[in-house]
Design a protein around this motif. Structure first.
Motif, mmCIF file in Angstrom:
data_model
loop_
_atom_site.group_PDB
_atom_site.id
_atom_site.type_symbol
_atom_site.label_atom_id
_atom_site.label_comp_id
_atom_site.label_asym_id
_atom_site.label_seq_id
_atom_site.Cartn_x
_atom_site.Cartn_y
_atom_site.Cartn_z
ATOM 1 N N ASN A 13 -22.384 58.840 -22.942
ATOM 2 C CA ASN A 13 -23.075 59.926 -23.929
ATOM 3 C C ASN A 13 -24.249 60.018 -23.684
ATOM 4 O O ASN A 13 -24.985 61.116 -24.176
ATOM 5 N N LEU A 14 -24.873 59.273 -22.929
ATOM 6 C CA LEU A 14 -26.419 59.779 -22.511
ATOM 7 C C LEU A 14 -26.899 59.195 -21.018
ATOM 8 O O LEU A 14 -27.072 60.140 -20.245
ATOM 9 N N PHE A 15 -26.781 57.935 -20.589
ATOM 10 C CA PHE A 15 -27.322 57.519 -19.315
ATOM 11 C C PHE A 15 -26.883 58.269 -18.106
ATOM 12 O O PHE A 15 -27.649 58.640 -17.032
ATOM 13 N N ASP A 16 -25.391 58.733 -18.198
ATOM 14 C CA ASP A 16 -25.042 59.317 -17.020
ATOM 15 C C ASP A 16 -25.725 60.879 -16.691
ATOM 16 O O ASP A 16 -25.208 61.339 -15.545
ATOM 17 N N HIS A 17 -26.036 61.354 -17.850
ATOM 18 C CA HIS A 17 -26.383 62.669 -17.781
ATOM 19 C C HIS A 17 -28.007 62.834 -17.650
ATOM 20 O O HIS A 17 -28.255 63.916 -17.575
ATOM 21 N N ASP A 68 -31.970 61.372 -16.098
ATOM 22 C CA ASP A 68 -32.628 60.670 -15.022
ATOM 23 C C ASP A 68 -33.253 59.385 -15.233
ATOM 24 O O ASP A 68 -34.025 58.721 -14.598
ATOM 25 N N VAL A 69 -32.671 58.584 -16.272
ATOM 26 C CA VAL A 69 -33.154 57.353 -16.604
ATOM 27 C C VAL A 69 -32.672 56.595 -15.381
ATOM 28 O O VAL A 69 -31.451 56.568 -14.976
ATOM 29 N N LYS A 70 -33.504 55.217 -14.962
ATOM 30 C CA LYS A 70 -33.094 54.528 -13.821
ATOM 31 C C LYS A 70 -31.909 53.624 -14.513
ATOM 32 O O LYS A 70 -32.254 52.950 -15.329
ATOM 33 N N PRO A 71 -30.805 53.626 -13.810
ATOM 34 C CA PRO A 71 -29.971 52.719 -14.531
ATOM 35 C C PRO A 71 -30.411 51.032 -14.402
ATOM 36 O O PRO A 71 -29.975 50.537 -15.665
ATOM 37 N N GLU A 72 -31.365 50.610 -13.879
ATOM 38 C CA GLU A 72 -31.604 49.432 -13.751
ATOM 39 C C GLU A 72 -32.783 49.293 -15.060
ATOM 40 O O GLU A 72 -33.168 48.227 -15.372
ATOM 41 N N TRP A 73 -33.136 50.378 -15.456
ATOM 42 C CA TRP A 73 -34.195 50.331 -16.716
ATOM 43 C C TRP A 73 -33.335 50.345 -17.891
ATOM 44 O O TRP A 73 -34.201 50.626 -18.965
ATOM 45 N N THR A 74 -32.132 50.630 -17.923
ATOM 46 C CA THR A 74 -31.222 50.420 -19.204
ATOM 47 C C THR A 74 -30.810 49.315 -19.501
ATOM 48 O O THR A 74 -30.320 48.286 -18.753
ATOM 49 N N ASN A 75 -31.172 48.777 -20.791
ATOM 50 C CA ASN A 75 -30.450 47.186 -21.152
ATOM 51 C C ASN A 75 -29.674 47.360 -22.370
ATOM 52 O O ASN A 75 -29.846 48.043 -23.425
ATOM 53 N N VAL A 76 -28.572 46.918 -22.263
ATOM 54 C CA VAL A 76 -27.393 46.721 -23.317
ATOM 55 C C VAL A 76 -27.190 45.072 -23.126
ATOM 56 O O VAL A 76 -27.014 44.385 -22.265
#
Ligand code: F6R
Length: 250
Positions: free
Chosen positions: A87-91, A93-101
């Motif tokens: 719904n968001l991250f794949d679309h 330019d957020v850095k994958p390693e900077w997303t936290n779940v």
């Protein structure tokens, strides 16, 4: 508290996305606290649209999500990690390693909660936390209780949550029984909070949460004590709050 009333879900989504994008524009390296659920989907869609138009970049943003099911890997289509990717991250330019779940597969879910709070404080805390609200006033997976839970922790899901979620799984037995959620303290430490609500079925709980007594029996009621809360809702969801005299803009 600031309250923005919009005509419908789409306008609510645009208003919430405006507030999030203003946060990113004023502090490009901000920490965004994010939520899953049906309410923020339109907000994420709007943010993606602005990103694709070149009006917004997530390149310096860190994200921390509220919660995750215990026992579901991020590849499971009902995990909250999967929800955020699709719904968001794949679309953007957020850095994958900077997303936290929170890691639903951590061997020790309680310890994972402690680790998660350390990640948040290591990032300098949350600048803006987006929240949806359940019909019983839950925020994250903090359900009505006798006291307010504090840091990120493991919770047993209530029977009503299990029942409500079973439609998303092959069978009731597949519905996770536990989750890891930011606690009330973690949420309340965010510098700003943005709550999104939509639909007539939320009108009663919105009134209770923002006009009723502050009590752990309505977890969202604690938000009355936060110094910087913005509530964005459509007319239907805010109808009872507005009728009770709360001043609304928009
Ligand atoms: C989502 C979450 C939940 C939802 C709440 C409202 O990460 O933690 O508290 O925000 O259940 O869900 P919707 O938006 O589907 O009504």
């Amino acid at each position: 508290m600031r309250v923005y009333q919009t005509s419908d879900y789409q306008a609510m989504s645009r208003q919430a996305a405006n507030i999030i994008s203003a946060q990113i524009i004023t502090k490009p390296n901000c920490v965004l606290g994010l939520a899953t659920g049906s309410t923020p989907i339109g907000t994420y869609r709007q943010l993606i649209e602005w990103y694709k138009k070149g009006d917004l970049s997530f390149a310096e943003v860190h994200t921390v999500n509220l919660d995750e099911y215990v026992g579901l890997p991020g590849t499971h289509d009902q995990s909250y990690r999967y929800f955020m990717q699709t719904n968001l991250f794949d679309h953007v330019d957020v850095k994958p390693e900077w997303t936290n779940v929170p890691d639903g597969m951590a061997a020790d879910a309680q310890a994972e909660g402690g680790r998660y709070d350390q990640v948040i404080s290591g990032l300098g805390g949350i600048d803006l936390q987006l929240l949806g609200m359940g019909h019983n006033g839950h925020i994250g997976f903090n359900e009505p209780a006798e006291d307010f839970p504090l840091g990120t922790h493991r919770v047993d899901l209530t029977e009503s949550t299990i029942q409500a979620n079973k439609r998303f799984f092959a069978s009731e037995a597949d519905v996770p029984r536990q989750a890891i959620t930011m606690g009330i303290k973690t949420i309340m430490q965010a510098r700003r909070i943005l709550v999104v609500v939509s639909g007539e079925d939320k009108a009663d709980i919105v009134l209770k949460a923002f006009r009723g007594p502050v009590t752990p029996k309505v977890p969202a009621s604690i938000l009355q004590l936060h110094p910087d809360v913005t509530l964005v809702g459509d007319k239907a969801a805010l109808s009872k709050l507005a009728a009770a005299g709360e001043s609304v803009c928009g």
